[in-house]
Design a protein around this motif. Sequence first.
Motif, mmCIF file in Angstrom:
data_model
loop_
_atom_site.group_PDB
_atom_site.id
_atom_site.type_symbol
_atom_site.label_atom_id
_atom_site.label_comp_id
_atom_site.label_asym_id
_atom_site.label_seq_id
_atom_site.Cartn_x
_atom_site.Cartn_y
_atom_site.Cartn_z
ATOM 1 N N THR A 35 0.826 -1.199 0.000
ATOM 2 C CA THR A 35 0.000 0.000 0.000
ATOM 3 C C THR A 35 0.868 1.260 0.000
ATOM 4 O O THR A 35 0.495 2.274 -0.584
ATOM 5 C CB THR A 35 -0.954 0.031 1.214
ATOM 6 N N GLU A 36 2.028 1.168 0.627
ATOM 7 C CA GLU A 36 2.939 2.312 0.657
ATOM 8 C C GLU A 36 3.437 2.635 -0.758
ATOM 9 O O GLU A 36 3.509 3.793 -1.157
ATOM 10 C CB GLU A 36 4.113 2.032 1.596
ATOM 11 N N ARG A 39 0.583 4.196 -2.709
ATOM 12 C CA ARG A 39 0.418 5.595 -2.311
ATOM 13 C C ARG A 39 1.491 6.474 -2.946
ATOM 14 O O ARG A 39 1.203 7.532 -3.502
ATOM 15 C CB ARG A 39 0.458 5.715 -0.782
ATOM 16 N N ALA A 79 -8.916 2.216 -5.168
ATOM 17 C CA ALA A 79 -8.387 2.527 -3.838
ATOM 18 C C ALA A 79 -9.452 2.306 -2.767
ATOM 19 O O ALA A 79 -9.150 1.791 -1.681
ATOM 20 C CB ALA A 79 -7.879 3.964 -3.800
ATOM 21 N N LEU A 82 -9.635 -1.352 -2.136
ATOM 22 C CA LEU A 82 -8.492 -1.781 -1.324
ATOM 23 C C LEU A 82 -8.696 -1.406 0.138
ATOM 24 O O LEU A 82 -8.372 -2.191 1.043
ATOM 25 C CB LEU A 82 -7.196 -1.160 -1.853
ATOM 26 N N ALA A 86 -8.935 -3.982 3.257
ATOM 27 C CA ALA A 86 -8.051 -3.855 4.420
ATOM 28 C C ALA A 86 -8.861 -3.788 5.711
ATOM 29 O O ALA A 86 -8.478 -4.374 6.726
ATOM 30 C CB ALA A 86 -7.168 -2.621 4.270
#
Length: 104
Positions: A35-36, A39, A79, A82, A86
């Motif tokens: 995810t980092e 982003r 997004a 996702l 999560a």
Amino acid sequence: MKNAILNHTETPLFLQAVNAELAACLSSNNEEFSTERFRHLSQIRHKVVVRALNRMEGNKKTQFAKKEFEINQKLEELAQGLLESAKKEAVQFSRGRAAVKKYK
């Protein structure tokens, strides 16, 4: 995600490179997905799109903005998906942890 979804006829070369990295990130399996990284690539993509818009004028700028708006909507939906995924995983983890504590 296919790279072709992120590109259109007006996509500058550097944005195509960022889109390729983003598509590769999104195509990775659950264990490899970061995810980092998603982003970070999304932020770079935004900066490149804004820079490209600032360099364009008139009809070309309008067409580019319309096409990018459609792509951004797709990325936003992705997004959101996702994020929901999560959240579900976090709830399952929390419930599993609580169940384990009961049996200790």
